[in-house]
Each structure stands twice: as structure tokens, then as C-alpha cells.
Design a protein around this motif. Structure first.
Motif, PDB file in Angstrom:
ATOM      1  N   PHE A  15       0.834  -1.210   0.000  1.00 54.40           N
ATOM      2  CA  PHE A  15       0.000   0.000   0.000  1.00 54.40           C
ATOM      3  C   PHE A  15       0.871   1.264   0.000  1.00 54.40           C
ATOM      4  O   PHE A  15       0.639   2.201  -0.762  1.00 54.40           O
ATOM      5  CB  PHE A  15      -0.925  -0.014   1.224  1.00 54.40           C
TER       6      PHE A  15
ATOM      7  N   VAL B 102      -4.806  -4.893  -2.148  1.00 59.07           N
ATOM      8  CA  VAL B 102      -4.263  -3.555  -1.896  1.00 59.07           C
ATOM      9  C   VAL B 102      -4.576  -2.637  -3.078  1.00 59.07           C
ATOM     10  O   VAL B 102      -4.965  -1.487  -2.897  1.00 59.07           O
ATOM     11  CB  VAL B 102      -2.738  -3.610  -1.650  1.00 59.07           C
ATOM     12  N   GLU B 103      -4.444  -3.201  -4.281  1.00 65.68           N
ATOM     13  CA  GLU B 103      -4.758  -2.426  -5.485  1.00 65.68           C
ATOM     14  C   GLU B 103      -6.218  -1.952  -5.443  1.00 65.68           C
ATOM     15  O   GLU B 103      -6.525  -0.806  -5.759  1.00 65.68           O
ATOM     16  CB  GLU B 103      -4.538  -3.303  -6.707  1.00 65.68           C
TER      17      GLU B 103
ATOM     18  N   LYS C 194       2.547   1.793  -3.392  1.00 69.52           N
ATOM     19  CA  LYS C 194       1.601   2.231  -4.418  1.00 69.52           C
ATOM     20  C   LYS C 194       1.161   3.677  -4.196  1.00 69.52           C
ATOM     21  O   LYS C 194       1.059   4.461  -5.111  1.00 69.52           O
ATOM     22  CB  LYS C 194       0.364   1.333  -4.384  1.00 69.52           C
TER      23      LYS C 194
ATOM     24  N   PRO D  52      -9.397   1.378   5.473  1.00 68.20           N
ATOM     25  CA  PRO D  52      -8.153   0.943   6.121  1.00 68.20           C
ATOM     26  C   PRO D  52      -7.874  -0.529   5.770  1.00 68.20           C
ATOM     27  O   PRO D  52      -8.812  -1.329   5.687  1.00 68.20           O
ATOM     28  CB  PRO D  52      -8.452   1.074   7.611  1.00 68.20           C
TER      29      PRO D  52
ATOM     30  N   GLU E  60      -9.997   4.410  -3.125  1.00 63.84           N
ATOM     31  CA  GLU E  60      -9.639   5.734  -2.649  1.00 63.84           C
ATOM     32  C   GLU E  60      -9.525   6.721  -3.816  1.00 63.84           C
ATOM     33  O   GLU E  60     -10.058   7.819  -3.760  1.00 63.84           O
ATOM     34  CB  GLU E  60      -8.326   5.648  -1.879  1.00 63.84           C
ATOM     35  N   GLU E  61      -8.851   6.280  -4.904  1.00 61.34           N
ATOM     36  CA  GLU E  61      -8.609   7.192  -6.023  1.00 61.34           C
ATOM     37  C   GLU E  61      -9.854   7.445  -6.871  1.00 61.34           C
ATOM     38  O   GLU E  61     -10.119   8.558  -7.270  1.00 61.34           O
ATOM     39  CB  GLU E  61      -7.470   6.656  -6.896  1.00 61.34           C
TER      40      GLU E  61
ATOM     41  N   ILE F 216      -8.048  -1.474  -2.790  1.00 66.20           N
ATOM     42  CA  ILE F 216      -8.192  -0.434  -1.769  1.00 66.20           C
ATOM     43  C   ILE F 216      -7.703   0.915  -2.298  1.00 66.20           C
ATOM     44  O   ILE F 216      -8.344   1.946  -2.090  1.00 66.20           O
ATOM     45  CB  ILE F 216      -7.439  -0.847  -0.481  1.00 66.20           C
ATOM     46  N   VAL F 217      -6.560   0.886  -3.022  1.00 66.94           N
ATOM     47  CA  VAL F 217      -6.029   2.126  -3.600  1.00 66.94           C
ATOM     48  C   VAL F 217      -7.016   2.693  -4.628  1.00 66.94           C
ATOM     49  O   VAL F 217      -7.286   3.894  -4.654  1.00 66.94           O
ATOM     50  CB  VAL F 217      -4.643   1.870  -4.253  1.00 66.94           C
TER      51      VAL F 217
END
Lengths: 385, 78
Positions: free
Chosen positions: A291, B40-41, A294, B55, B47-48, B43-44
Motif C-alpha cells: 500500500f 491492496v490495489e 503504491k 483501512p 480511494e482514487e 483499496i487504492v
């Protein structure tokens, strides 16, 4: 007294837990009586003198101060520096306990279960940082979670918010009977695993290998297989005791094993072996690392990020077992296997060369089994003697 | 595009498979569509693309396992 190592321990536990069972079957709250049981069993475990009672006390007080202090701080501010500092301080006793033996001084920092307890404490700090724990926690809640005796010596590593839900719960008589049944079942399966199968493999095979094997190579090969099986039955047996006793106390501690020897690949294996530890590293090290990379866009290459994550995770996991050469090599070996598999998986997604079907599944399981057993062979330390 | 479609689009992009748009009760972890790296991707991307902050420690595989479950959780966090 080492937990679950003698029948005396089980007999004392059975007597202490009898009122818990009666309260549970009647549908009463278990938490108050459980506090008494916990204190009694902790006294039993740590009164021997070799288990580091004073280190445990100092450790617990330090963690309480850090956690409570950080929660108060986090309610007002959120600096990364403070978070990293607090996490470091929380891990410091564990680091000391691993380093002190090499400095040829008394290992005063160590006590039974320090590796596992540290992870329970750090996890609370991380979840506070993420805003998942907002309210101040009481000393009772923290001590009860950190020093939960059924899992104190070797896990499984529970998560605070999950533990708390069970701890606060008042089970209905039907629900509790189900838990009790499962708990007792697990404990008896544990006897079979640890004291019958594990014991037999060790006593009648491993210790007798000099007579059984007819050469150096066959000795090491047979040792590799038998040690792997022994390690599984011994550790899975212990885990069954720990989880079974937790269930009787009304806490559904997480499982550690899910048939690891039928894993289809190395990634699958780490979702089945010592799960509470590998999931801890997955959630709190690997995913956070990925995380960060990235988010800050420090490394663009996906393959590189995930491989660096694996290297970090498995080297840490190796060192966590101890600073001896076999654990570091074990960690490096698994990092290598995971990155190799990572390349293979990505390549195969594109080219689809690895055939699917029943036979190939069996082939995959056999290959993974050997890769895993060789890892345990390294872990055992035998090749380094 | 409404919220639900947007979420499904993000999941499909990360999983590299449009099956998640059709079978919204599919367990994406069991189906092997998502691993911890892809999580994780995801989650990112939430957000984006959606402006929702999840979290990492909140993303529990038991309660975020299907497209429908993910939509529900994101609605709670919105």
C-alpha cells in the motif's frame, strides 16, 4: 509448568474449567469466573521460575503504557513518526530477547510466549493508527486479551476486535453446548495428534533413523519427511488444545491449520499453514508495505513491489522464529519460492501452459509437498549441524 | 453510472475479469480472482476513483468476500 505438556496440567485445567462449563450450560456470563481461572493458570505456568515471570510483568506494563498512551494521542493527532516510534518500542523487548543471547549476557528480556504476545500488542497499535480502535481501552480489556492463557505460549495469534466480541458475548445455553462440544472434540483430537501420532513419529522413527536409514542420503531424506510430519502433528496438536480450551472459555480463537499438506502451490500453503501468523504478516506487513509503495508511487513495477513485499515478509518471519542460521535460511528459502511462484503465476496467466485437471492438481500437490518439506528440513537445523 | 456500477467496474478492473459484474455473490477470494496484492490495489482504487478510504485492517476476507458484500461495506463507509 509448560502448558499442555503433562497430564497433570490437563487435570488441573479440567477441574478449574468445570464451573465455567456449568455456568455456560446455564447461560450465565463466563467472563467473571474466567478471570479467576486465568489468574490461577498463569500462576501455574509462570511459578516454575524458568519462564520469566518478572519479564512478563514488565513487558505487560510497558505494552499497556504504550497502547493507552497511543490511543490518547491518536484521538487528537496522527503523526506517522509517533506511530512508527510506538510500534518500534512495542517490538523492542522482542528484539532484545532475540539479540541478548548473542551478546553472551543473561536473556532477561525473554519469557514464555514473548513472540506471540508482542504481535497481539503491536496489532492494537496498528489498528488504532488505522482508526479502527477509537475508544480508550481499559486495563482489564488489554490484560485479558494479551495474557489470554490458552494461547499464551505459542498462539494462535488472535485479533483484539474479534476477541473482544466473543469476550463480551453471553452465549445462550444452546450456543455454549455447541462450543463445549467442539472444544472437547478438539482437545481429544489434539491428544491423538500430539501425544500419539507426533510422539510415535518422533520416538519410533526419527530417534531410530540411524538403524532405519542405510546411507547418508536416505538418512537425510527420511529425516526430511518424518520431521515435516512430526512438526505438523506436534504443532497442530498443541493448537487443537489451545483452541479447544479457548472454546470452553467462550472464545473462538482462530485456527492455525487447514490441511497444509494438500496445498496446490506455495501461496496456497501459506493460506493453510500457521495461518494466524502468516495472516498477521500478510495484513500488517505485506499489505501495508504494498500500500505504501503504491500510494507514494515509489516503485511502479508491480512484480517488483510484490516480490520485495514477499522478501520482507519471509525474512521477518524467519528472524521472528529466532536469529539462528536455520531460521534465516528458512525465511530466505520461502521468499525465493514465493517470488519464483509469482513469476510463474503471472507467466502462466498469459500463456496458459500449465494444464488443468485432476491429474495436474495431484502433480501440483506432490510438487508443493516436496518444496514445503525441504523448507522444514532447513527449519529443523539438521543440514547445518 | 450509479455507485453500484462504479464499484463493480473497479472490482472487474482489478480482478481482470468481468465475471464479477454478472455473478455478484461469487466469493472472489475462493475463485482465485483476488489475492492480497490485488486487494491492496482494490483499496487504492477505491480511494482514487471513489474517494472512499478503506483501512487495510478493515478489509476482512470474511466480510468483504463478494461483489455484493463489498458494495454493502463501501456504502457503510461512504
Amino acid at each position: 509448568m509448560t502448558p499442555y505438556s503433562s497430564f497433570l496440567f490437563f487435570i488441573i485445567l479440567a477441574i478449574l474449567l468445570l464451573p465455567t462449563m456449568i455456568l455456560g450450560i446455564m447461560g450465565k456470563h463466563l467472563r467473571y469466573y474466567n478471570v479467576f481461572v486465568s489468574i490461577a493458570v498463569l500462576a501455574l505456568i509462570f511459578s516454575g521460575g524458568d519462564e520469566g515471570f518478572y519479564s512478563l510483568v514488565i513487558f505487560t506494563v510497558l505494552q499497556l503504557v504504550l497502547i493507552k498512551g497511543y490511543i490518547s494521542y491518536r484521538q487528537k493527532k496522527n503523526s506517522s513518526l509517533v506511530f512508527y516510534l510506538m510500534s518500534f518500542l512495542s517490538i523492542l523487548p522482542l528484539i532484545l530477547s532475540k539479540i541478548l543471547p548473542f551478546l553472551a549476557v543473561d536473556n532477561w528480556a525473554s519469557f514464555l510466549g514473548i513472540s506471540y504476545l508482542t504481535f497481539r500488542a503491536v496489532q492494537i497499535i496498528i489498528e488504532t493508527r488505522d482508526g479502527l480502535i477509537k475508544q480508550q481501552l481499559s486495563i482489564y480489556q488489554l490484560v485479558n486479551f494479551m495474557l489470554f492463557y490458552p494461547t499464551i505460549s505459542s498462539g494462535p495469534i488472535d485479533r483484539f476486535r474479534r476477541f473482544q466480541k466473543d469476550e463480551e458475548k453471553r452465549w445462550t445455553p444452546e450456543e455454549y453446548k455447541e462450543l463445549l462440544y467442539k472444544g472437547i472434540n478438539k482437545i481429544f483430537l489434539g491428544f491423538l495428534y500430539k501425544f500419539i501420532i507426533g510422539y510415535a513419529i518422533n520416538t519410533y522413527f526419527i530417534m531410530d533413523l540411524d538403524h532405519i536409514a542405510d546411507g547418508r542420503f536416505s538418512y537425510h531424506l527420511l529425516y526430511m519427511y518424518s520431521y515435516s510430519l512430526y512438526l505438523f502433528f506436534d504443532f497442530a496438536g498443541y493448537t487443537l488444545f489451545a483452541v479447544g480450551v479457548s472454546y470452553i472459555m467462550g472464545i473462538r480463537s482462530p485456527e492455525n491449520f487447514n490441511m497444509p499438506f494438500i496445498s496446490r502451490n506455495i501461496k496456497d500453503f501459506w493460506n493453510r499453514w500457521h495461518m494466524s501468523l502468516s495472516f498477521w504478516f500478510r495484513d500488517y506487513v505485506f499489505m501495508r508495505f504494498v500500500f505504501l509503495m503504491k500510494k507514494k508511487k515509489w516503485i511502479q513495477n508491480k512484480m517488483l513491489v510484490s516480490n520485495l513485499g514477499y522478501v520482507l515478509l519471509f525474512l521477518l518471519m524467519g528472524v521472528w522464529h529466532g536469529l539462528a542460521i536455520q531460521y534465516i535460511v528458512y525465511g530466505a528459502y520461502h521468499a525465493l519460492m514465493m517470488t519464483a511462484f509469482n513469476y510463474f503465476e503471472t507467466w502462466n496467466k498469459k500463456h496458459k501452459r500449465w494444464p488443468t485437471g485432476k491429474i495436474m492438481t495431484i502433480v501440483s500437490i506432490v510438487i508443493t509437498f516436496h518444496v514445503v518439506c525441504f523448507g522444514f528440513y532447513l527449519f529443523s537445523g539438521r543440514p547445518f549441524q | 453510472m450509479d455507485f453500484k456500477e462504479k464499484v463493480l467496474q473497479v472490482i472487474a478492473e482489478v480482478c481482470e475479469d468481468d465475471v464479477v459484474k454478472e455473478e455478484q455473490d461469487l466469493d472472489i477470494f475462493e475463485a482465485g480472482l483476488l489475492d492480497s496484492f490485488a486487494t491492496v490495489e482494490l483499496i487504492v482504487q477505491f480511494e482514487e476513483q471513489l474517494g472512499i478510504n478503506v483501512p487495510i485492517t478493515e478489509f476482512d476476507r470474511d466480510t468483504w468476500n463478494t461483489p455484493n458484500a463489498i458494495i454493502d461495506r463501501l456504502n457503510e463507509l461512504k
